[in-house]
Design a protein around this motif. Structure first.
Motif, PDB file in Angstrom:
ATOM      1  N   PHE A 740       0.827  -1.211   0.000  1.00  0.00           N
ATOM      2  CA  PHE A 740       0.000   0.000   0.000  1.00  0.00           C
ATOM      3  C   PHE A 740       0.862   1.262   0.000  1.00  0.00           C
ATOM      4  O   PHE A 740       0.466   2.279  -0.587  1.00  0.00           O
ATOM      5  CB  PHE A 740      -0.940  -0.019   1.202  1.00  0.00           C
ATOM      6  CG  PHE A 740      -1.999  -1.088   1.126  1.00  0.00           C
ATOM      7  CD1 PHE A 740      -2.909  -1.106   0.088  1.00  0.00           C
ATOM      8  CD2 PHE A 740      -2.064  -2.089   2.074  1.00  0.00           C
ATOM      9  CE1 PHE A 740      -3.884  -2.086   0.002  1.00  0.00           C
ATOM     10  CE2 PHE A 740      -3.024  -3.081   2.003  1.00  0.00           C
ATOM     11  CZ  PHE A 740      -3.935  -3.086   0.963  1.00  0.00           C
ATOM     12  N   GLU A 741       2.003   1.195   0.626  1.00  0.00           N
ATOM     13  CA  GLU A 741       2.913   2.344   0.574  1.00  0.00           C
ATOM     14  C   GLU A 741       3.387   2.599  -0.854  1.00  0.00           C
ATOM     15  O   GLU A 741       3.408   3.749  -1.314  1.00  0.00           O
ATOM     16  CB  GLU A 741       4.112   2.086   1.492  1.00  0.00           C
ATOM     17  CG  GLU A 741       3.777   2.092   2.975  1.00  0.00           C
ATOM     18  CD  GLU A 741       4.966   1.676   3.831  1.00  0.00           C
ATOM     19  OE1 GLU A 741       6.042   1.394   3.241  1.00  0.00           O
ATOM     20  OE2 GLU A 741       4.819   1.601   5.070  1.00  0.00           O
ATOM     21  N   LEU A 742       3.750   1.549  -1.564  1.00  0.00           N
ATOM     22  CA  LEU A 742       4.174   1.699  -2.964  1.00  0.00           C
ATOM     23  C   LEU A 742       3.030   2.201  -3.824  1.00  0.00           C
ATOM     24  O   LEU A 742       3.219   3.030  -4.720  1.00  0.00           O
ATOM     25  CB  LEU A 742       4.688   0.361  -3.493  1.00  0.00           C
ATOM     26  CG  LEU A 742       6.006  -0.146  -2.894  1.00  0.00           C
ATOM     27  CD1 LEU A 742       6.252  -1.590  -3.312  1.00  0.00           C
ATOM     28  CD2 LEU A 742       7.162   0.735  -3.335  1.00  0.00           C
ATOM     29  N   LEU A 743       1.826   1.704  -3.530  1.00  0.00           N
ATOM     30  CA  LEU A 743       0.673   2.130  -4.313  1.00  0.00           C
ATOM     31  C   LEU A 743       0.381   3.604  -4.086  1.00  0.00           C
ATOM     32  O   LEU A 743       0.028   4.337  -5.030  1.00  0.00           O
ATOM     33  CB  LEU A 743      -0.536   1.273  -3.912  1.00  0.00           C
ATOM     34  CG  LEU A 743      -1.672   1.129  -4.924  1.00  0.00           C
ATOM     35  CD1 LEU A 743      -1.171   0.474  -6.203  1.00  0.00           C
ATOM     36  CD2 LEU A 743      -2.797   0.283  -4.321  1.00  0.00           C
ATOM     37  N   GLU A 744       0.533   4.077  -2.861  1.00  0.00           N
ATOM     38  CA  GLU A 744       0.298   5.488  -2.566  1.00  0.00           C
ATOM     39  C   GLU A 744       1.409   6.370  -3.132  1.00  0.00           C
ATOM     40  O   GLU A 744       1.142   7.499  -3.561  1.00  0.00           O
ATOM     41  CB  GLU A 744       0.191   5.676  -1.047  1.00  0.00           C
ATOM     42  CG  GLU A 744      -1.046   5.011  -0.438  1.00  0.00           C
ATOM     43  CD  GLU A 744      -0.996   4.975   1.074  1.00  0.00           C
ATOM     44  OE1 GLU A 744       0.034   5.450   1.628  1.00  0.00           O
ATOM     45  OE2 GLU A 744      -1.951   4.481   1.702  1.00  0.00           O
ATOM     46  N   GLU A 745       2.634   5.864  -3.166  1.00  0.00           N
ATOM     47  CA  GLU A 745       3.752   6.656  -3.677  1.00  0.00           C
ATOM     48  C   GLU A 745       3.740   6.750  -5.205  1.00  0.00           C
ATOM     49  O   GLU A 745       3.925   7.828  -5.770  1.00  0.00           O
ATOM     50  CB  GLU A 745       5.072   6.036  -3.215  1.00  0.00           C
ATOM     51  CG  GLU A 745       5.320   6.142  -1.719  1.00  0.00           C
ATOM     52  CD  GLU A 745       6.565   5.375  -1.315  1.00  0.00           C
ATOM     53  OE1 GLU A 745       7.275   4.865  -2.231  1.00  0.00           O
ATOM     54  OE2 GLU A 745       6.839   5.263  -0.108  1.00  0.00           O
ATOM     55  N   LYS A 746       3.477   5.626  -5.879  1.00  0.00           N
ATOM     56  CA  LYS A 746       3.658   5.564  -7.326  1.00  0.00           C
ATOM     57  C   LYS A 746       2.358   5.409  -8.105  1.00  0.00           C
ATOM     58  O   LYS A 746       2.394   5.424  -9.340  1.00  0.00           O
ATOM     59  CB  LYS A 746       4.604   4.409  -7.666  1.00  0.00           C
ATOM     60  CG  LYS A 746       5.965   4.558  -6.986  1.00  0.00           C
ATOM     61  CD  LYS A 746       6.936   3.476  -7.421  1.00  0.00           C
ATOM     62  CE  LYS A 746       8.282   3.670  -6.755  1.00  0.00           C
ATOM     63  NZ  LYS A 746       9.279   2.663  -7.202  1.00  0.00           N
ATOM     64  N   GLY A 747       1.238   5.249  -7.420  1.00  0.00           N
ATOM     65  CA  GLY A 747      -0.036   5.177  -8.106  1.00  0.00           C
ATOM     66  C   GLY A 747      -0.359   3.797  -8.626  1.00  0.00           C
ATOM     67  O   GLY A 747       0.495   2.896  -8.647  1.00  0.00           O
ATOM     68  N   PRO A 748      -1.608   3.596  -9.107  1.00  0.00           N
ATOM     69  CA  PRO A 748      -2.045   2.267  -9.565  1.00  0.00           C
ATOM     70  C   PRO A 748      -1.308   1.787 -10.806  1.00  0.00           C
ATOM     71  O   PRO A 748      -1.309   0.585 -11.095  1.00  0.00           O
ATOM     72  CB  PRO A 748      -3.541   2.457  -9.831  1.00  0.00           C
ATOM     73  CG  PRO A 748      -3.706   3.920 -10.043  1.00  0.00           C
ATOM     74  CD  PRO A 748      -2.687   4.587  -9.179  1.00  0.00           C
TER      75      PRO A 748
END
Length: 791
Positions: A740-748
């Motif tokens: 979820f951290e990666l998803l929030e940082e770099k988007g879907p």
């Protein structure tokens, strides 16, 4: 003595009766009798027509609350019956004044009928009294009970609320109370009507204590023929919390909290199954305070619901033998019902050919004709025109007008009735949710899904749902009995993603709360289950069939709910457009074209080409997403000499993982007509042999895959890419927080790969050769009897 002479059958001389009269009687007696009977009949008929009956009067109930004088008031006329009634009333009134109890005696302790709601408790005339019973040898439990009651009172009885329906909770020592007063009958309130709620704080001892005496009393009360089997049924509910010591008794089977479990069992019998909250258990030296706090918070929610609704809510009764099966709940006869226009009632019609599977044309006709004319559900969202997911557009081009937009599963359709009968909750017009049997098992500490062993998913925090009940395959091993709709194009109304998301969450939580009273449910896991952490989009149908699947995934990820999406490799365009998911599955049910046609029975004519395109898409995305091939082995269909063919498909798709699972036979007519029987279910050893052969075939092709983990309880084995083998140990678990951290940082659409959120090492008990059963749980057979964990 002289006898009269007889002439012509008549006496010739009888003194006092003239011969003329006798002659007339003998000559006209028939006419006289008939005339008399006719006259009497006419008189009776006249009286019947002209008679006016008096008003029916009955004796008043002498045990009514109203005074006897108020029962019989004005009397226009006196009769013998009324005079008698007055005498009776006068006598009864005098008896009543003398203090003699009148009327039928009310029997207490009767078991409430199933479905009957308890009387409302949130009113001025009735208060709720919570009684907290405890036992203690060292006074430790007494101190805990006093603190517990203070915290419970603060949560339920605010100081500023003097009109609260909850009275101050009371603490009672089981060594001092009169058992007959509390556990055969209920205490008698002095001031006002009171409803009782029982709580127990029970430590377990391996020496003689008050617990033994108390348990003996509960057991004797239940078996005493002079007492109702459920004398405590009038209480609102009960719950038990047990304390134990895992240093002395490491597991529940070896005695951890065993006396609390016994109290919970016997109270379920005596109260008529009114377990309000699952049995809580805590360790004195480790997590006792935390577990007790969780148990208290859950009780507060239940008591507040009780205050608002007057009952414990919808749910499973709190005792009885648990039902458990390794297969899905099977429905009865789901024969199709066709409704013709202009008919008053539907008529059943026997199906031909597919043995209960509903074809595309039949499904559309059933749903269209069974919808009410006044149904306006379609108007709530502006749905797009029918979307064609096929690559061949010639069929659509030949149509002069688009197909009418309708609901996929109308509420009054046979499909809706069949799915809800099987335990599904239909959300909107085309989505659904159902509680998994592994969720129920994990709540009771009886084992979790293979996804827990392989990927670290808590089964009791996992929601199984789908945004599309429709599918483009009719697989021979489908558990859904062919009742879900099928089709190759989306030609139904489209519900918005937020409606689906809120609906599946709400219905999932409802199903979890229904497990509250099931025997064996662990309080700590029940509390955790009320926070969804994972979502398996694999319930039924095809999730990527839904046009707004990416928007739905964004809503899931927005609440930090991981996504496990399963597709059937028949929609390559939608698969290519799919954004980041936590883990992406593709069902690989056969190694060649003919086997795939026999097993999946796809509706697309170009099904094999679509299948291969999906494998190519997965190969392109293997460095951006965790991809999984899911192989379902069906003996006689795709097992014998199939390892080489599957190895070719793995080489083409290069997934991160390969799950190999034996088919689960659902025993339906659909399966039988497809040639599937119990003989097609492979033994676990046969699955192991197949996996070993598949690994060798991959090694011969130079592919770095190895057998990483297993879950023998569900007949499932995991092959993993060497990318997930670090320092000689497999790392198949997922770091969900990092995802979820990666998803929030770099988007879907961000550029990150599976290794970026690789979790800790796979537990030793889950690795190949160790069975894969969580040692914290207890494995049981179908009847709930304990089994030894697989070695």
């Amino acid at each position: 003595m002289a006898f009269p002479d007889i002439e012509g059958g008549r006496p010739s001389n009888i003194p006092g009766i003239p011969n003329v009269v006798l002659d007339l009687w003998h000559e006209y007696r028939v006419s006289i009798i008939m005339t008399t009977l006719f006259a009497l009949g006419m008189l009776r008929l006249y009286l019947h027509l002209t008679y006016t009956p008096e008003e029916l009067r009955v004796f008043p109930k002498v045990y009514n609350k109203a005074p006897v004088d108020d029962v019989v008031e004005e009397k226009p006329r006196q009769s013998a019956k009324e005079e008698k009634a007055e005498v009776v009333n006068t006598s009864d009134a005098e008896t009543k004044k003398a203090g003699v109890k009148q009327g039928p005696r009310r029997i207490k302790g009767d078991v409430s009928r199933k479905g009957r709601a308890s009387p409302p408790v949130g009113n001025e005339a009735s208060k709720t009294q919570i009684l907290v019973f405890y036992s203690s040898l060292t006074a430790t439990t007494e101190k805990i009970a006093q603190t517990f009651v203070q915290e419970l009172a603060m949560a339920l009885v605010p100081e500023e609320d003097s009109n609260s329906s909850f009275l101050q909770p009371q603490v009672l020592d089981l060594a001092e109370v009169d058992y007959d007063e509390y556990f055969i009958t209920l205490p008698k309130p002095k001031d006002q009507p009171t409803n009782y709620f029982y709580l127990f704080l029970i430590p377990s001892y391996n020496i003689d204590s008050i617990n033994d005496t108390f348990l003996d009393h509960l057991q004797e009360t239940h078996h005493d023929f002079r007492i109702d089997t459920s004398p405590l049924a009038p209480i609102l509910g009960y719950s038990v919390f047990g304390f134990g010591d895992k240093e002395g008794w490491p597991t529940e089977e070896e005695g951890f909290c065993f006396q609390a479990k016994e109290v919970d069992k016997w109270m379920a019998k005596l109260t008529g199954r009114k377990r309000a909250y699952p049995l809580g258990m805590g360790d004195w030296k480790r997590d006792g305070k935390e577990r007790l706090a969780e148990w208290r918070d859950g009780l507060v929610d239940v008591l507040k619901q009780l205050h608002l609704t007057g009952n414990l809510g919808e749910g499973v009764p709190g005792s009885g033998d648990p039902l458990e099966s390794d297969a899905e709940d099977e429905a009865g006869d789901d024969g199709e019902v066709l409704v013709e226009e202009g008919t008053a009632a539907p008529k059943p019609r026997k199906r031909r050919g597919s043995g209960g599977l509903q074809d595309v044309e039949d499904i559309g006709r059933v749903m269209e004709l069974s919808r009410d004319d006044n149904d306006s559900i379609q108007k709530k969202s502006a749905a797009p025109l029918a979307i064609d997911f096929t690559t061949d557009g010639r069929r659509a081009a030949n149509k002069s007008a688009p197909a009418p937009v309708k609901e996929m599963v109308p509420k009054n359709s046979p499909t809706y009735a069949a799915l809800t009968k099987q335990g599904y909750s239909i959300v909107g017009s085309h989505s659904g949710v159902k509680i998994c049997r592994w969720t129920k098992s994990a709540l009771r500490g009886r084992g979790s899904c293979y996804k827990f062993s392989f990927y670290g998913i808590n089964s009791h925090q996992c929601m199984e749902a789908t945004p599309s009940l429709s599918c483009s395959n009719k697989c021979v091993f489908c558990w859904r009995h062919g009742t879900n709709p099928v089709g190759t194009t989306w030609r139904w109304t489209v519900d918005p993603p937020d409606l689906i998301f809120s609906g599946i969450k709400e219905n999932h939580y409802k199903k979890i709360k229904m497990m509250r009273g099931v025997p064996g449910v662990r309080a700590e896991r029940f509390a955790e289950a009320l926070r969804i952490r994972h979502c398996a989009l694999s319930l039924v149908g095809e999730p990527i069939f839904y046009p707004h699947i990416n928007d739905l995934l964004a809503l899931l990820h927005g609440e930090r709910i991981s996504s496990f999406l399963v597709c059937n490799a028949q929609h390559p365009d939608q698969l290519a457009a799919l954004k980041h998911v936590t883990q992406l599955y593709v069902s690989i049910d056969a190694p060649d074209r003919e086997s795939l046609r026999r097993i999946d029975r796809p509706l697309h004519r170009d099904f094999w080409e679509r299948f291969l395109r999906c494998l190519d898409i997965l190969r392109e995305r293997r460095n951006k997403q965790r991809t999984v091939f899911r192989l379902t082995l069906v003996k006689g269909f795709n097992v014998d000499d199939a390892a080489e063919g599957y190895a070719d498909l793995v080489e083409r798709g290069m997934p991160c993982f390969v799950e190999v699972k034996g088919v689960t036979y659902c025993g339906t007519a659909t399966s039988a007509n497809a040639g599937l029987t119990m003989a097609n279910v492979p033994f676990y050893q046969e699955v192991c042999d197949f996996v070993v052969a598949l690994e060798k075939a991959l090694r011969r092709r130079g592919l770095a895959y190895g057998i990483a983990a297993e879950h023998a309880h569900s007949c499932c084995i995991l092959l993993a890419s060497e990318r997930f083998r670090v320092d000689g140990r497999w790392h198949t678990l997922i770091d969900y927080d990092r995802f979820f951290e990666l998803l929030e940082e770099k988007g879907p659409d961000g550029d990150f790969g599976p290794e970026d959120y690789m979790g800790p090492p796979t537990p030793e008990w889950a690795t190949w050769g160790n069975g894969g059963f969580d040692p914290r749980d207890q494995r049981v057979d179908r009847k709930g009897r304990p089994l030894e964990a697989a070695a």
